[in-house]
Motif scaffolding. Sequence first.
Motif, short mmCIF file in Angstrom:
data_model
loop_
_atom_site.label_atom_id
_atom_site.label_comp_id
_atom_site.label_asym_id
_atom_site.label_seq_id
_atom_site.Cartn_x
_atom_site.Cartn_y
_atom_site.Cartn_z
N PRO A 119 0.37 8.19 -1.57
CA PRO A 119 0.44 7.25 -0.46
C PRO A 119 1.38 6.30 -0.60
O PRO A 119 2.11 5.68 0.52
CB PRO A 119 -0.95 6.36 -0.64
CG PRO A 119 -2.05 7.66 -1.15
CD PRO A 119 -0.97 8.48 -2.00
N PHE A 121 3.72 2.95 -1.83
CA PHE A 121 3.37 1.53 -1.67
C PHE A 121 4.28 0.81 -0.61
O PHE A 121 5.28 1.29 0.10
CB PHE A 121 4.00 0.72 -2.92
CG PHE A 121 5.38 0.83 -3.37
CD1 PHE A 121 6.20 0.05 -2.89
CD2 PHE A 121 5.60 1.66 -4.35
CE1 PHE A 121 7.82 0.15 -3.18
CE2 PHE A 121 7.32 1.98 -4.72
CZ PHE A 121 7.89 1.04 -4.16
N LEU A 226 -4.31 3.60 2.56
CA LEU A 226 -4.36 4.31 1.49
C LEU A 226 -3.21 3.83 0.41
O LEU A 226 -3.32 3.82 -0.76
CB LEU A 226 -3.90 5.60 1.80
CG LEU A 226 -5.07 6.25 2.71
CD1 LEU A 226 -4.66 7.64 2.90
CD2 LEU A 226 -6.47 6.37 2.02
N GLU A 227 -2.09 3.09 0.93
CA GLU A 227 -0.90 2.79 0.20
C GLU A 227 -1.36 1.49 -0.65
O GLU A 227 -2.21 0.65 -0.24
CB GLU A 227 0.29 2.55 1.03
CG GLU A 227 1.06 3.68 1.91
CD GLU A 227 0.03 3.91 2.87
OE1 GLU A 227 0.35 4.96 3.43
OE2 GLU A 227 -0.95 3.46 3.36
N THR A 228 -0.53 1.38 -1.78
CA THR A 228 -0.90 -0.03 -2.53
C THR A 228 -0.10 -0.99 -1.83
O THR A 228 1.10 -0.73 -1.61
CB THR A 228 -0.31 0.19 -4.03
OG1 THR A 228 -1.07 1.34 -4.81
CG2 THR A 228 -0.42 -1.11 -4.57
N ASP A 242 -5.01 -4.29 -8.73
CA ASP A 242 -6.09 -3.44 -8.07
C ASP A 242 -5.77 -2.01 -7.82
O ASP A 242 -4.45 -1.80 -7.62
CB ASP A 242 -7.10 -4.12 -7.19
CG ASP A 242 -8.68 -3.78 -7.23
OD1 ASP A 242 -8.69 -2.65 -7.82
OD2 ASP A 242 -9.41 -4.28 -6.56
N ASP A 243 -6.76 -0.91 -7.45
CA ASP A 243 -6.30 0.00 -7.12
C ASP A 243 -5.28 0.17 -5.79
O ASP A 243 -4.45 0.73 -6.00
CB ASP A 243 -7.43 0.81 -6.45
CG ASP A 243 -8.44 1.29 -8.02
OD1 ASP A 243 -7.80 1.15 -8.98
OD2 ASP A 243 -9.46 1.65 -7.79
N ASN A 244 -5.55 -0.66 -4.79
CA ASN A 244 -4.43 -0.65 -3.89
C ASN A 244 -4.07 -2.02 -3.31
O ASN A 244 -3.76 -2.48 -2.34
CB ASN A 244 -5.55 -0.11 -2.62
CG ASN A 244 -5.84 1.17 -2.57
OD1 ASN A 244 -7.04 1.54 -3.01
ND2 ASN A 244 -4.78 2.37 -2.20
N LEU A 245 -4.02 -2.79 -4.60
CA LEU A 245 -3.47 -4.11 -4.15
C LEU A 245 -2.81 -4.69 -5.59
O LEU A 245 -3.20 -4.34 -6.72
CB LEU A 245 -4.79 -5.01 -4.02
CG LEU A 245 -4.42 -6.53 -3.42
CD1 LEU A 245 -3.95 -6.19 -1.99
CD2 LEU A 245 -5.54 -7.48 -3.29
#
Length: 278
Positions: A119, A121, A226-228, A242-245
Amino acid sequence: MATYLVGDIQGCYLDLRHLLDTVHFSSSHDHLYIVGDLIARGPDSLAVLRYVRDLGEHAHTVLGNHDLHLLAVAEGIIKAKDKDKILPILEAPDCDELLYWLRHQPLLIHRNIGNNTAPGFVITHAGIPPVWDLHHAKKCASEVEDILISNRYVWLLRNMYSDHPTHWLDSLQSIERYRYIINALTRMRYLDMSGGLDMVCKLAPEKITNQHLFPWFYVKRNKPMLETLVFGHWATLGGIQDDNLLGLDTGCVWGGSMTIVRWEDGKSFSLPCEIHAN
């Protein structure tokens, strides 16, 4: 080759260089991604602009609200405040070159690093409102970017100073459309219960007493991303990973720290900073 993502610099040039030395950043091999607000409040915004520009293809930055403000001040649209400490930029012999370079920087960066199927960023200065998916966010960002590099950029800068409209509609046109895009991507912190932008509250979430305001990243997105999502802008948040943040503004200019994250392994590095802002 490593990929580094760094929080708001805001003119703290020596703090930036010390942090880059700590991670052994190579200006010829590594890549540095910046969440915007290169300038203002810190002691040497001019040096920051020159350094990032001179990194060439090894530096990538989005525009923050302070960067746009500098462009507006340079055009005589609004007066500079002493606390912004941008006069050295405006008096520099290479001022025009630096500002030309600055307004050609994007509002949004989307990258897949190392694996085209991953994904990757997305970077904006303040975030992406939940009402947009990534495709829509990229489209909206490009609309404003196209104006900034055109002969209409002064018109845009002159009319961007307003907190309205607070809600996104696909039917928004002209300056109201562009103003929402700018505010969402460079100034957003909280949303109200109807999903409207709140441009007033700057407090950390744990200190807020208004039960009708929510950090934008806690509001469910219309379409999952899905991307960060990498952002800055919110010093009182103190950073978030976090996982996506990934929130990277840890308040360097306010005497907090400057934070950088190596994308490949997710390792975070922070250095305490001097208090620079009045």
